[in-house]
Structure formats: C-alpha cells, structure tokens
Design a protein around this motif. Structure first.
Motif, PDB file in Angstrom:
ATOM      1  N   LEU A   1       0.795  -1.224   0.000  1.00 16.47           N
ATOM      2  CA  LEU A   1       0.000   0.000   0.000  1.00 16.47           C
ATOM      3  C   LEU A   1       0.829   1.276   0.000  1.00 16.47           C
ATOM      4  CD1 LEU A   1      -2.859  -1.085   2.441  1.00 16.47           C
ATOM      5  CD2 LEU A   1      -2.928  -0.960  -0.050  1.00 16.47           C
ATOM      6  N   ILE A   2       2.109   1.192   0.359  1.00  7.90           N
ATOM      7  CA  ILE A   2       2.927   2.407   0.315  1.00  7.90           C
ATOM      8  C   ILE A   2       3.592   2.591  -1.040  1.00  7.90           C
ATOM      9  CG2 ILE A   2       3.381   2.321   2.785  1.00  7.90           C
ATOM     10  CD1 ILE A   2       6.213   1.394   2.172  1.00  7.90           C
ATOM     11  N   ALA A   3       3.449   1.604  -1.910  1.00  6.71           N
ATOM     12  CA  ALA A   3       4.123   1.691  -3.205  1.00  6.71           C
ATOM     13  C   ALA A   3       3.576   2.840  -4.049  1.00  6.71           C
ATOM     14  CB  ALA A   3       3.980   0.366  -3.958  1.00  6.71           C
ATOM     15  N   VAL A   4       2.248   2.971  -4.108  1.00  7.10           N
ATOM     16  CA  VAL A   4       1.639   4.013  -4.947  1.00  7.10           C
ATOM     17  C   VAL A   4       1.931   5.416  -4.423  1.00  7.10           C
ATOM     18  CG1 VAL A   4      -0.529   4.924  -5.848  1.00  7.10           C
ATOM     19  CG2 VAL A   4      -0.142   2.449  -5.786  1.00  7.10           C
ATOM     20  N   PRO A   5       1.691   5.715  -3.125  1.00 10.25           N
ATOM     21  CA  PRO A   5       2.041   7.063  -2.647  1.00 10.25           C
ATOM     22  C   PRO A   5       3.520   7.388  -2.818  1.00 10.25           C
ATOM     23  CG  PRO A   5       0.645   5.932  -1.062  1.00 10.25           C
ATOM     24  CD  PRO A   5       1.062   4.918  -2.081  1.00 10.25           C
ATOM     25  N   GLY A   6       4.375   6.369  -2.708  1.00 11.84           N
ATOM     26  CA  GLY A   6       5.795   6.617  -2.869  1.00 11.84           C
ATOM     27  C   GLY A   6       6.146   7.093  -4.274  1.00 11.84           C
ATOM     28  N   LYS A   7       5.364   6.649  -5.270  1.00 16.72           N
ATOM     29  CA  LYS A   7       5.632   7.050  -6.646  1.00 16.72           C
ATOM     30  C   LYS A   7       5.246   8.496  -6.928  1.00 16.72           C
ATOM     31  CE  LYS A   7       5.203   2.375  -8.524  1.00 16.72           C
ATOM     32  NZ  LYS A   7       4.448   1.463  -9.423  1.00 16.72           N
ATOM     33  N   ILE A   8       4.412   9.078  -6.086  1.00 19.80           N
ATOM     34  CA  ILE A   8       4.012  10.470  -6.310  1.00 19.80           C
ATOM     35  C   ILE A   8       4.734  11.417  -5.358  1.00 19.80           C
ATOM     36  CG2 ILE A   8       1.749   9.808  -7.203  1.00 19.80           C
ATOM     37  CD1 ILE A   8       0.543  10.498  -4.514  1.00 19.80           C
ATOM     38  N   GLY A   9       5.792  10.911  -4.741  1.00 19.77           N
ATOM     39  CA  GLY A   9       6.641  11.775  -3.930  1.00 19.77           C
ATOM     40  C   GLY A   9       6.282  11.871  -2.460  1.00 19.77           C
ATOM     41  N   MET A  10       5.315  11.113  -1.989  1.00 21.82           N
ATOM     42  CA  MET A  10       4.961  11.149  -0.573  1.00 21.82           C
ATOM     43  C   MET A  10       6.018  10.423   0.247  1.00 21.82           C
ATOM     44  SD  MET A  10       1.517   9.742   1.363  1.00 21.82           S
ATOM     45  CE  MET A  10       0.437  10.948   0.594  1.00 21.82           C
ATOM     46  N   HIS A  11       6.342  11.007   1.387  1.00 21.73           N
ATOM     47  CA  HIS A  11       7.296  10.360   2.299  1.00 21.73           C
ATOM     48  C   HIS A  11       6.757   8.992   2.700  1.00 21.73           C
ATOM     49  CE1 HIS A  11       9.960   9.628   5.673  1.00 21.73           C
ATOM     50  NE2 HIS A  11      10.666  10.711   5.339  1.00 21.73           N
ATOM     51  N   GLN A  12       7.627   7.980   2.682  1.00 22.28           N
ATOM     52  CA  GLN A  12       7.177   6.620   2.976  1.00 22.28           C
ATOM     53  C   GLN A  12       6.574   6.498   4.365  1.00 22.28           C
ATOM     54  OE1 GLN A  12      10.130   3.590   2.171  1.00 22.28           O
ATOM     55  NE2 GLN A  12       9.244   3.296   0.148  1.00 22.28           N
ATOM     56  N   ALA A  13       7.118   7.232   5.329  1.00 23.33           N
ATOM     57  CA  ALA A  13       6.563   7.171   6.680  1.00 23.33           C
ATOM     58  C   ALA A  13       5.136   7.699   6.691  1.00 23.33           C
ATOM     59  CB  ALA A  13       7.437   7.975   7.644  1.00 23.33           C
ATOM     60  N   ALA A  14       4.870   8.782   5.967  1.00 20.36           N
ATOM     61  CA  ALA A  14       3.513   9.331   5.891  1.00 20.36           C
ATOM     62  C   ALA A  14       2.572   8.351   5.214  1.00 20.36           C
ATOM     63  CB  ALA A  14       3.527  10.667   5.145  1.00 20.36           C
ATOM     64  N   ALA A  15       3.047   7.713   4.142  1.00 24.99           N
ATOM     65  CA  ALA A  15       2.218   6.723   3.454  1.00 24.99           C
ATOM     66  C   ALA A  15       1.894   5.543   4.368  1.00 24.99           C
ATOM     67  CB  ALA A  15       2.932   6.237   2.199  1.00 24.99           C
ATOM     68  N   ALA A  16       2.890   5.116   5.147  1.00 19.98           N
ATOM     69  CA  ALA A  16       2.662   4.001   6.070  1.00 19.98           C
ATOM     70  C   ALA A  16       1.679   4.384   7.171  1.00 19.98           C
ATOM     71  CB  ALA A  16       3.986   3.542   6.678  1.00 19.98           C
ATOM     72  N   LYS A  17       1.722   5.631   7.616  1.00 13.79           N
ATOM     73  CA  LYS A  17       0.742   6.090   8.600  1.00 13.79           C
ATOM     74  C   LYS A  17      -0.670   6.054   8.015  1.00 13.79           C
ATOM     75  CE  LYS A  17       3.954   9.128  11.123  1.00 13.79           C
ATOM     76  NZ  LYS A  17       3.692   8.904  12.553  1.00 13.79           N
ATOM     77  N   LEU A  18      -0.804   6.430   6.746  1.00 13.93           N
ATOM     78  CA  LEU A  18      -2.118   6.361   6.096  1.00 13.93           C
ATOM     79  C   LEU A  18      -2.633   4.925   6.026  1.00 13.93           C
ATOM     80  CD1 LEU A  18      -1.787   8.915   3.154  1.00 13.93           C
ATOM     81  CD2 LEU A  18      -3.312   9.075   5.136  1.00 13.93           C
ATOM     82  N   VAL A  19      -1.715   3.975   5.892  1.00  4.44           N
ATOM     83  CA  VAL A  19      -2.120   2.565   5.911  1.00  4.44           C
ATOM     84  C   VAL A  19      -2.764   2.212   7.246  1.00  4.44           C
ATOM     85  CG1 VAL A  19      -1.275   0.186   5.784  1.00  4.44           C
ATOM     86  CG2 VAL A  19      -0.379   1.919   4.221  1.00  4.44           C
TER      87      VAL A  19
END
Length: 594
Positions: free
Chosen positions: A73-91
C-alpha cells in the motif's frame, strides 16, 4: 415512538459524521514523518523483498500479513513523492475507515443507526485508540479483522429471522397460514442461503487474516468462534449449522497451520529463552482496567474519577446483559401469548401453539427474570456479553501464558479485541433508547471523554511534528560520509532509518534483524564489551579522518562523555532534538589535543 426513533437516528448520524471528521483529522496528522523503534522495524521490513520479509518476520515475534499490506500500500504514494513514513501512517488509517464503513453498512443494519454512530465514535476516541490511527503497527488492522469477523458471526446467527420476528409482533393481524409456513421453514432451516454463505465466507476469511496479523488477534479469533458456537447452541440451531461451523473452523485452522508448523513453534522456543516483556502480577489486572478506561485529562485525580465512572457504566450494562442475554428459554402457551397482548384468531392459532409449531424464539417473545422482552433484545444482549468475552478471553490467555511459560502479555496486546469491546458497549446502550433520561446524560459523558481524549492525541501529534521538523534540521548537519555513534539501540535504529551513515552502538550489539534491515548498523566492538575496547575503536574512527558524531540519549550520555574526556577525547554539543519519543543531544567528537 416516531419521536424516539427520530432522535436516536439523528444522534447516530451526527456521531457517524463526527467520527468521519475525526478520522479525516487523523489522516491529516499522517503528514508527519516521525517514527519510533517498532515503526522503524515495520518500515525496514516493508522495504525488503517479499521472500526476505517473510523470512525476517519468521525470526521475529509477529506474523507477516500486516508488513505485506504496508509494502503493497505504500508503493503508490511513494511514486508520487509522498514520504514513505507518511504513506505508512495512512495505511494505519485504513482499518479504522473500514470500521466506519462496516458501521454504516453492517452495524446500522443489525442494530440501528444510533449503535452505528456510537460505535464509530467510541473506536476513535476511547482511551488509547486514537494513537493507533496513525501508528505504523498492525494493531488497527487486527482490531478491524476481529470486529468485522464478530459482526459476520452475529449476522450468521440472526440471518433469515428478522422478517419473522417482525411478523410475530403483529401476529394477531397477520394471516396465520402465512406465519405457520414461515416459521415451519425456519424450524427446518430453510433460510436464505446466500446470506449464510456470504457471512460464512467473510467471517472465515477475516478471522484467518486476524490470525496472520497478530498472535493475540488469533486468540481473539478463537474467542469469536467460541461466541458463535454458544450462540448457535442457545438459538437451538447448532445441530443444523454444526457442519458449516466446523468447516469454517477447520478451514481457518488449516489456513493457519503452515505458519504454526513452520514458524510459531520456533518462535515460542525463542520467547522462552529470552524476551523483553516484564513479569505480570495480579496488580496487572488493574493496569488493564486503567489502559481501557483512564482518559487523558490534565488532572490526575480527575482521570481516576472518570475512569471509575466509565468502568462502572460498562460493568452495570454488562451485568444487565448477562441476565438479559443468558436467561432461560421455554415454549409458551396460548395463555402466555394472550397475557402479552397477542390476539390469536380462532382455533388455528391455538393449535399452532399447542402443537409446538411456535416457541418463544419463533414468536419473538422473551420470558426472562422480569417476564417481558423480545427475542431480538435477548440476542443483542447475548452478543454484547460475547463482545466483552472476546477481550476477557484474550486477557485470560495472556495472563495464563505469562504465568505458565514466561511473560508474553503487555497492555497494548488487548487492542485486537477493543473494537468488539466498544461495539458491545454501544449495543448495550442502544437497548435503553426508550429511557432517554438515562441515555442522554451518558452520551454527554462519553462525548466529553472522547473529545478530550482525541484533543490530547491531536496536540501530542502536532507537537511531535514540530519536533520532527527540528530534528530534520539537526540531521542536515551530518554529511553522508560522517560516522555516528549512539548509546541506545532504539536511537541507533531510528537514526539508521533517517540517515545513510555508518552508525555504531556504544558498548553493545544491535539486534541482528535490525542489522539485516539496516546494514549500516554496527556494534562499536565485537565480543569484548568494555570501556577500553570501545575507546580503542573510537580512536580508530577518529583516525580515519572522517567526522564522528555522538547521538547521546538518556543520563548515560554524560557518564560516557566523562570516560571519553579522561581518555583525551572531547565531545562538543552542537544541538538537541526529539524524534517521536527519543530526546538526544548531538555532539561532535574530536581529540582534545587538536
């Protein structure tokens, strides 16, 4: 009655809308990139290939499903420049969103809009829960899987009977032949097969997912199966539903068996040899109650008073549910029916009761200690008891395993069962909607507690974000070729996540799994843990010509610096910062004679 229906539905809608707004605030708070040790461990696992991820997890103490979800689930946000930690929090926000979705689609259907709204509010605002909407750990997902599985179990128990129960309430006006046909089909088990099949599949899959998310979620899943078995027995349907029940349990067990055989037995052996959890005592039960009920007001005495009141409310409703949900059941005759206002038409109605075509359950009439009530209320009350029982069984297992093997239980391991725990409370409150004078003060009490809890959570997260912004400025002083020394293994792991530098641990060895995920993590010395050996290694690092930094944390940092100064090594403080829960000072290390 219309007035009562209107006010409780409106209140439920408002609570659901408020909960959606609070969850949106949690999503906003995910913008922060601060992580603590366990979250760093999650991010390290999510960065590895799937095969290595499973291999590392097998050597840890948790199942792999959550880490796989984070990786995907962090793969897609990571491609648009979102910090991985922020993407993981959204998970971590997602499972609570699914809980709200289930509240709107499933809880509303089974228990009404009021219960749906109250449940949504409680799982976001009761003590401890808001924190896990943004923490990069598996507890929110475990909570969702167990809660959703419990709801499907309840719907399985009640599937196909709601229409008949409604018909029974106006029995005297209905056509007796139509009712006899419906209830006879009910007795023979001719329910809507698609409803049963959907709930059977969903419950089995969700509980299996819970097992692969956290081991105490696996215990909670077992308690859901126990509730379902007792509920089917109480409904006198265990014989007809027994095969489906057993098949569900067997499939769930078979799906989990490969992990048990390959991994769990080895992990149990590791835990028996060495584990970080401290011993429990019977006073720890009081700690469980504190964890569940103590709010986050600024005054300590006020927190205790409110915790006692909230616990007392839950306990009183639970006792009522035990009497209500576990009362006896018997067939009722024509005299009983007439005494409850049922107007049977002629001999057909009399024969229907006399021949035993209709029982207490068929007619929706409850004969309990007070001689009144309806089957639906009784079933709901028993469900509430079951919801509390899931948590009680989890805690009992944790204490028993801790006493018999070694300590394996900490308070946050109750989180997988807290969704059903507060769902049961919402259902219990909904049974008192005809007593508005009781419900409204209780709702005001819960709103004050919940909003204050969430406000404290929001303030803490915003403060962490501000501190993290400062820490990033401190990290910017460290160039990629520099060397970093830490005196606390959790700070070392945190630094390894944020920095690409070689990072050494003073007087100790970092955890092997951390070294595998973050290869730049090392022990300053190997084997010989002494001040002399550490100072010799530190001299070699300084002799390399690269800048050396010390991230000192805790009171031990001052003692370490004093030892270095006696050996001719100085430490010049450059800055201090905080990441999540770790305060540290940044020192530049040098030879004092230079």
């Amino acid at each position: 009655m219309e007035h009562k229906k209107k006010w409780d539905e409106m209140l439920g809608i408002l609570l659901l809308a408020l909960s959606a707004g609070l969850l949106g605030v949690s999503a906003f708070l995910c913008a922060g990139s601060d992580l603590w040790y366990d979250e760093v461990f999650t991010m390290g696992l999510a960065s590895r290939p799937f095969g290595e991820l499973v291999s590392i997890t097998a050597r840890d103490v948790h199942p792999p499903l959550y880490y796989m979800l984070v990786k995907l689930l962090i793969a897609v946000p990571g491609k648009i420049g979102m910090h991985q930690a922020a993407a993981a929090k959204l998970v971590s926000v997602l499972p609570f969103f699914f809980c709200l979705l289930y509240a709107f689609l499933k809880v509303k259907k089974l228990f009404g809009m009021f219960t749906a709204g109250l449940f949504s509010f409680l799982i976001l605002t009761m003590p401890q829960l808001a924190d896990y909407t943004v923490e990069v750990r598996m507890y929110g997902w475990a909570l969702f899987f167990v809660t959703a599985g419990m709801l499907h179990a309840y719907e399985w128990v009640s599937a196909g009977e709601r229409k008949n129960e409604d018909a029974s309430l106006s029995f005297g006006k209905a056509k007796i032949k139509a009712c006899e046909k419906e209830f006879t089909q009910e007795a023979k088990g001719h329910r809507k097969k698609n409803v049963r099949y959907i709930n059977w599949c969903a419950m089995t899959g969700l509980l299996l997912a819970a097992c692969y998310t956290h081991y105490f979620a696996c215990v909670a899943a077992g308690m859901v199966y126990l509730y379902l078995w007792i509920a089917l027995w109480q409904e006198q349907r265990l014989k007809e539903e027994g095969k489906a029940f057993m098949l569900s349990g067997l499939l769930c067990g078979a799906g989990y068996l490969p992990w048990v055989l390959a991994v769990v037995t080895r992990q149990v052996g590791q835990v028996k040899e060495n584990y970080w959890i401290q011993p429990l005592s019977w006073r720890s039960l009081g700690g469980c109650v504190k964890f569940l009920f103590q709010p986050f007001f600024s005054h300590k005495t006020l927190n205790i008073i409110i915790a006692v009141l909230l616990f007392s409310c839950y306990a009183a409703l639970f006792v009522w549910s035990v009497f209500r949900g576990c009362g006896g059941s018997r067939r009722i005759g024509l005299k009983d029916m007439v005494s409850r206002g049922k107007d049977f038409e002629g001999i057909k109605g009399y024969n229907a009761v006399r021949k035993g075509l209709f029982t207490q359950k068929d007619c929706g009439v409850q004969t309990d200690l007070w001689g009144k009530g309806e089957l639906l209320d009784r079933r709901k009350a028993f469900f509430s008891v079951g919801c509390a029982g899931v948590l009680a069984g989890l805690v009992a297992f944790g204490f028993l395993a801790s006493f018999l093997i070694r300590p394996v239980f900490v308070y946050r391991y109750m989180l997988p069962a807290l969704g059903v725990f507060w769902l049961g409370f919402a259902v219990m409150v909904s049974c008192y909607l005809n007593k508005k004078y009781m419900v409204m003060p209780l709702m005001a009490f819960l709103l004050v507690i919940g909003l204050r809890n969430y406000r404290a959570f929001y303030g803490e997260e915003m403060w962490k974000k501000i501190q993290m912004d400062g820490a990033e400025g401190v990290f910017s002083q460290i160039e990629n070729e520099d060397i970093v020394v830490c005196n606390f293994d959790q700070v070392q792991a945190m630094a390894a996540y944020y920095l690409p530098n070689e990072i050494y641990l003073w007087y100790g060895e970092p955890e092997p799994l951390v070294c595998q995920m973050y290869p730049q993590s090392h022990g300053l010395v190997e084997g010989e843990f002494s001040d002399e050996a550490g100072i010799r290694k530190l001299r070699k690092l300084l002799d390399s010509g690269r800048r050396v930094w010390f991230m000192g944390s805790g009171n031990a940092r001052d003692e370490i610096i004093e030892k270095w100064e006696r050996a001719g090594i100085g430490a010049d403080e450059q800055a201090s910062a905080m990441v999540e829960r770790y305060w540290f000072n940044l020192y530049k290390i040098f030879y004092e004679n230079e």
